[in-house]
Design a protein around this motif. Structure first.
Motif, PDB file in Angstrom:
ATOM      1  N   GLN A 194       1.118  -5.903   0.652  1.00 42.99           N
ATOM      2  CA  GLN A 194       1.669  -4.808  -0.145  1.00 42.99           C
ATOM      3  C   GLN A 194       1.855  -3.603   0.762  1.00 42.99           C
ATOM      4  OE1 GLN A 194      -0.428  -3.808  -3.717  1.00 42.99           O
ATOM      5  NE2 GLN A 194       0.042  -5.737  -4.733  1.00 42.99           N
ATOM      6  N   VAL A 195       2.927  -2.848   0.518  1.00 40.40           N
ATOM      7  CA  VAL A 195       3.211  -1.652   1.303  1.00 40.40           C
ATOM      8  C   VAL A 195       3.352  -0.472   0.345  1.00 40.40           C
ATOM      9  CG1 VAL A 195       4.745  -0.559   2.982  1.00 40.40           C
ATOM     10  CG2 VAL A 195       4.422  -3.045   3.027  1.00 40.40           C
ATOM     11  N   HIS A 196       2.599   0.597   0.615  1.00 39.85           N
ATOM     12  CA  HIS A 196       2.648   1.797  -0.218  1.00 39.85           C
ATOM     13  C   HIS A 196       2.851   3.031   0.652  1.00 39.85           C
ATOM     14  CE1 HIS A 196       0.654  -0.994  -3.013  1.00 39.85           C
ATOM     15  NE2 HIS A 196       1.081  -0.193  -3.979  1.00 39.85           N
ATOM     16  N   LEU A 197       3.435   4.077   0.037  1.00 38.99           N
ATOM     17  CA  LEU A 197       3.619   5.364   0.701  1.00 38.99           C
ATOM     18  C   LEU A 197       2.781   6.427   0.011  1.00 38.99           C
ATOM     19  CD1 LEU A 197       7.525   5.360   1.115  1.00 38.99           C
ATOM     20  CD2 LEU A 197       5.808   4.486   2.696  1.00 38.99           C
ATOM     21  N   ASN A 198       2.534   7.499   0.737  1.00 38.26           N
ATOM     22  CA  ASN A 198       1.923   8.693   0.163  1.00 38.26           C
ATOM     23  C   ASN A 198       0.622   8.409  -0.574  1.00 38.26           C
ATOM     24  OD1 ASN A 198       4.274  10.024   1.081  1.00 38.26           O
ATOM     25  ND2 ASN A 198       5.333   9.511  -0.828  1.00 38.26           N
ATOM     26  N   ASN A 199      -0.349   7.915   0.173  1.00 39.83           N
ATOM     27  CA  ASN A 199      -1.673   7.623  -0.388  1.00 39.83           C
ATOM     28  C   ASN A 199      -1.608   6.712  -1.607  1.00 39.83           C
ATOM     29  OD1 ASN A 199      -3.230   9.013   1.501  1.00 39.83           O
ATOM     30  ND2 ASN A 199      -2.970  10.958   0.428  1.00 39.83           N
ATOM     31  N   CYS A 200      -0.806   5.648  -1.470  1.00 38.04           N
ATOM     32  CA  CYS A 200      -0.721   4.577  -2.474  1.00 38.04           C
ATOM     33  C   CYS A 200      -0.038   4.996  -3.774  1.00 38.04           C
ATOM     34  CB  CYS A 200      -2.112   4.016  -2.795  1.00 38.04           C
ATOM     35  SG  CYS A 200      -2.912   3.235  -1.378  1.00 38.04           S
ATOM     36  N   THR A 201       0.722   6.065  -3.757  1.00 40.93           N
ATOM     37  CA  THR A 201       1.397   6.500  -4.985  1.00 40.93           C
ATOM     38  C   THR A 201       2.770   5.868  -5.173  1.00 40.93           C
ATOM     39  OG1 THR A 201       2.343   8.427  -3.849  1.00 40.93           O
ATOM     40  CG2 THR A 201       0.201   8.722  -4.950  1.00 40.93           C
ATOM     41  N   GLU A 202       3.334   5.317  -4.101  1.00 47.15           N
ATOM     42  CA  GLU A 202       4.684   4.747  -4.177  1.00 47.15           C
ATOM     43  C   GLU A 202       4.715   3.402  -3.457  1.00 47.15           C
ATOM     44  OE1 GLU A 202       9.213   5.676  -2.486  1.00 47.15           O
ATOM     45  OE2 GLU A 202       7.650   7.226  -2.379  1.00 47.15           O
ATOM     46  N   GLU A 203       5.092   2.348  -4.179  1.00 42.83           N
ATOM     47  CA  GLU A 203       5.156   1.013  -3.578  1.00 42.83           C
ATOM     48  C   GLU A 203       6.568   0.727  -3.098  1.00 42.83           C
ATOM     49  OE1 GLU A 203       3.944  -3.653  -4.530  1.00 42.83           O
ATOM     50  OE2 GLU A 203       3.692  -2.103  -6.053  1.00 42.83           O
ATOM     51  N   VAL A 204       6.694   0.127  -1.925  1.00 45.90           N
ATOM     52  CA  VAL A 204       7.987  -0.266  -1.386  1.00 45.90           C
ATOM     53  C   VAL A 204       7.980  -1.775  -1.138  1.00 45.90           C
ATOM     54  CG1 VAL A 204       8.410   1.981  -0.318  1.00 45.90           C
ATOM     55  CG2 VAL A 204       7.249   0.195   0.984  1.00 45.90           C
ATOM     56  N   GLN A 205       9.139  -2.319  -0.880  1.00 48.06           N
ATOM     57  CA  GLN A 205       9.262  -3.765  -0.689  1.00 48.06           C
ATOM     58  C   GLN A 205       8.437  -4.239   0.510  1.00 48.06           C
ATOM     59  OE1 GLN A 205      10.772  -6.073  -2.604  1.00 48.06           O
ATOM     60  NE2 GLN A 205      11.141  -4.402  -4.062  1.00 48.06           N
ATOM     61  N   PRO A 206       7.662  -5.311   0.333  1.00 47.28           N
ATOM     62  CA  PRO A 206       6.817  -5.782   1.445  1.00 47.28           C
ATOM     63  C   PRO A 206       7.584  -6.468   2.558  1.00 47.28           C
ATOM     64  CG  PRO A 206       6.621  -7.266  -0.431  1.00 47.28           C
ATOM     65  CD  PRO A 206       7.458  -6.098  -0.885  1.00 47.28           C
ATOM     66  N   ASP A 207       8.898  -6.700   2.353  1.00 42.83           N
ATOM     67  CA  ASP A 207       9.646  -7.425   3.389  1.00 42.83           C
ATOM     68  C   ASP A 207       9.887  -6.587   4.642  1.00 42.83           C
ATOM     69  OD1 ASP A 207      11.508  -5.683   2.393  1.00 42.83           O
ATOM     70  OD2 ASP A 207      12.896  -7.206   1.665  1.00 42.83           O
ATOM     71  N   ILE A 208       9.451  -5.310   4.622  1.00 42.12           N
ATOM     72  CA  ILE A 208       9.544  -4.522   5.854  1.00 42.12           C
ATOM     73  C   ILE A 208       8.449  -4.946   6.837  1.00 42.12           C
ATOM     74  CG2 ILE A 208      10.489  -2.547   4.600  1.00 42.12           C
ATOM     75  CD1 ILE A 208       7.780  -1.156   5.090  1.00 42.12           C
ATOM     76  N   VAL A 209       7.508  -5.772   6.366  1.00 39.23           N
ATOM     77  CA  VAL A 209       6.421  -6.271   7.210  1.00 39.23           C
ATOM     78  C   VAL A 209       6.714  -7.704   7.615  1.00 39.23           C
ATOM     79  CG1 VAL A 209       3.961  -6.833   7.332  1.00 39.23           C
ATOM     80  CG2 VAL A 209       4.717  -4.779   6.120  1.00 39.23           C
ATOM     81  N   THR A 210       6.648  -7.995   8.890  1.00 34.80           N
ATOM     82  CA  THR A 210       6.804  -9.353   9.401  1.00 34.80           C
ATOM     83  C   THR A 210       5.492  -9.782  10.049  1.00 34.80           C
ATOM     84  OG1 THR A 210       9.155  -9.013   9.849  1.00 34.80           O
ATOM     85  CG2 THR A 210       8.090 -10.869  10.960  1.00 34.80           C
ATOM     86  N   LEU A 211       4.989 -10.943   9.637  1.00 39.90           N
ATOM     87  CA  LEU A 211       3.786 -11.513  10.237  1.00 39.90           C
ATOM     88  C   LEU A 211       4.170 -12.749  11.041  1.00 39.90           C
ATOM     89  CD1 LEU A 211       1.217 -11.366   7.274  1.00 39.90           C
ATOM     90  CD2 LEU A 211       1.583  -9.684   9.081  1.00 39.90           C
ATOM     91  N   LYS A 212       3.505 -12.947  12.163  1.00 32.52           N
ATOM     92  CA  LYS A 212       3.838 -14.101  13.000  1.00 32.52           C
ATOM     93  C   LYS A 212       2.653 -14.466  13.881  1.00 32.52           C
ATOM     94  CE  LYS A 212       8.093 -15.794  15.142  1.00 32.52           C
ATOM     95  NZ  LYS A 212       9.420 -15.414  15.641  1.00 32.52           N
ATOM     96  N   TYR A 213       2.571 -15.782  14.218  1.00 31.05           N
ATOM     97  CA  TYR A 213       1.561 -16.240  15.169  1.00 31.05           C
ATOM     98  C   TYR A 213       2.112 -16.137  16.588  1.00 31.05           C
ATOM     99  CZ  TYR A 213      -0.157 -18.803  11.009  1.00 31.05           C
ATOM    100  OH  TYR A 213      -0.588 -19.161   9.750  1.00 31.05           O
TER     101      TYR A 213
END
Length: 415
Positions: free
Chosen positions: A331-350
């Motif tokens: 999960q991705v949030h802005l401004n001390n968890c007051t606004e949620e944005v799309q989690p696809d801005i995060v990429t995880l990889k091995y």
């Protein structure tokens, strides 16, 4: 004498039926194992060509299985050279167009997956080996009995079929031995059917030095944007797979202040007291490690914070995933968890960190004392496609190169 002969024919019939049935069942079990394989750590699904070929050979085997049963019963109830020659020719044909290709597929899989000993692979090889021994014995017993009874022409025909059948049977026997060798090396005091996890040599070979890395990619002015080749190390794979309760997993948070001066705070929320892993300051592309209390004070005084909350769990090894799997939710949030944005801005990889690179921190250190930089590809990191090559022929890894997204994993904004 007649009773002994009748008893001998009954034994031949029953043993032949058992061998054929064992082989028939193991064929379909082997096919189902190929179909239901899932992608996970190191090992993934099988090639479509192998699955399709196995299905075709199973169909052929089913048809010849019925034909062999019928001919076996006809041989038991009636002595007839023609029936026996047809039966022996069908046996030869079945071995050539069904059993030999199936065991060859088994060898191909074992070559690339020898560490992940699979129950069905062993069962299939055992069934084929049992069938070989039974048929090899019966082929030559029948041949010598008929030769003793006379009949030169019949003997020559039977001799040709017997020789060709024996060659194929011995080939199959050799391939069965290859499967056993590749999956056990004949060195294990006990065959461990299906993998029991990433431990011992498997751990050293596959996950030592491999970590889960994260990259942010967004055009939002508040969110810290990273280049395509830049990565942050979150946790080592062993830190997840060797948890006392891997199914519970590990929960992490990564907090970023807004540019131009970026503070980065990585914490572990899996412990009773939230544990700070690392804290950094990035200023004009130079990264420094800073004391934890400084990071805490900085984040308490600003609202322009991007919070990435992650949950990672380890799925235990099973028949479909020989070395298990890693599931994740973000999960991705802005401004001390007051606004949620799309989690696809995060990429995880091995990635596997190269041996000469320090790999225990969020960033890797540079030659300058006290300075750090992002892990980069290919300077610092090696693709797991390359690192996880498997088998005697160094086959390409078929597993996923990133954790599997599982939105059912509970994760909330952590700040």
């Amino acid at each position: 004498m007649a009773c002994l002969r009748s008893l001998g024919k009954l034994i031949v019939l029953l043993v032949s039926l058992i061998a054929d049935l064992f082989d028939f069942v193991s064929d379909w079990l082997f096919y189902s194992d190929l179909v239901f394989a899932k992608d996970g750590l190191v090992f993934g699904t099988h090639e479509d060509l192998i699955i399709r070929m196995s299905f075709v050979f199973c169909i052929i085997g089913s048809v010849t299985f019925v034909g062999e049963i019928i001919l076996n019963f006809m041989e038991y109830h009636k002595d007839n050279d023609t029936i026996e020659v047809i039966s022996e020719f069908l046996t030869f044909s079945t071995l050539l167009i069904e059993d030999l290709p199936q065991i060859a597929i088994n060898v191909r899989i074992a070559i690339c997956r020898e560490e992940a000993t699979n129950t069905v692979q062993i069962v299939k090889a055992s069934a084929a080996m049992f069938e070989v021994i039974v048929k090899l014995a019966f082929v030559w017993i029948k041949y010598f009995i008929k030769r003793k009874q006379g009949g030169r022409e019949s003997s020559r025909i039977r001799k040709g079929i017997s020789i060709f059948t024996s060659v194929i049977l011995l080939t199959i026997l050799g391939l069965c031995g290859t499967v056993f060798f590749l999956t056990t090396n004949f060195q294990k005091t006990q065959i461990e059917f299906d993998s029991d996890g990433l431990s011992g040599e498997e751990s050293d070979k596959y996950i030592q030095g491999v970590g889960i890395f994260m990259r942010l990619n967004a055009s939002h002015r508040q969110i810290h944007n990273m280049a395509d080749h830049q990565w942050i190390r979150l946790v080592g794979l062993q830190d997840v797979t060797r948890l006392s309760d891997p199914s519970t997993g590990i929960t992490l948070s990564c907090m970023f202040t807004a540019p131009p001066i970026v503070y980065i705070w990585v914490r572990n929320h899996s412990t009773p007291a939230v544990d700070t892993l690392f804290c950094y300051k990035e200023d004009s592309k130079v990264i420094y490690r800073i004391p934890t209390q400084n990071c805490s004070d900085t984040f308490s005084m600003t609202s322009n914070i991007t919070t990435v909350s992650l949950k990672l769990t380890y799925i235990a090894p099973n028949r479909q995933q020989p070395l298990g799997d890693i599931h994740s939710n973000v999960q991705v949030h802005l401004n001390n968890c007051t606004e949620e944005v799309q989690p696809d801005i995060v990429t995880l990889k091995y990635f596997r960190v190269k041996p000469e690179v320090k790999d225990s921190m969020t960033f890797t250190s540079t030659e300058s004392d006290g300075q750090y930089h992002y892990y980069t590809v290919p300077d610092d990191l090696m693709s797991v496609r390359e690192a996880w090559r498997t088998g005697k022929l160094m086959c390409e890894s078929t597993g996923r190169d990133s954790p599997k997204i599982n939105r059912d994993l509970g994760v909330t904004c952590l700040h």
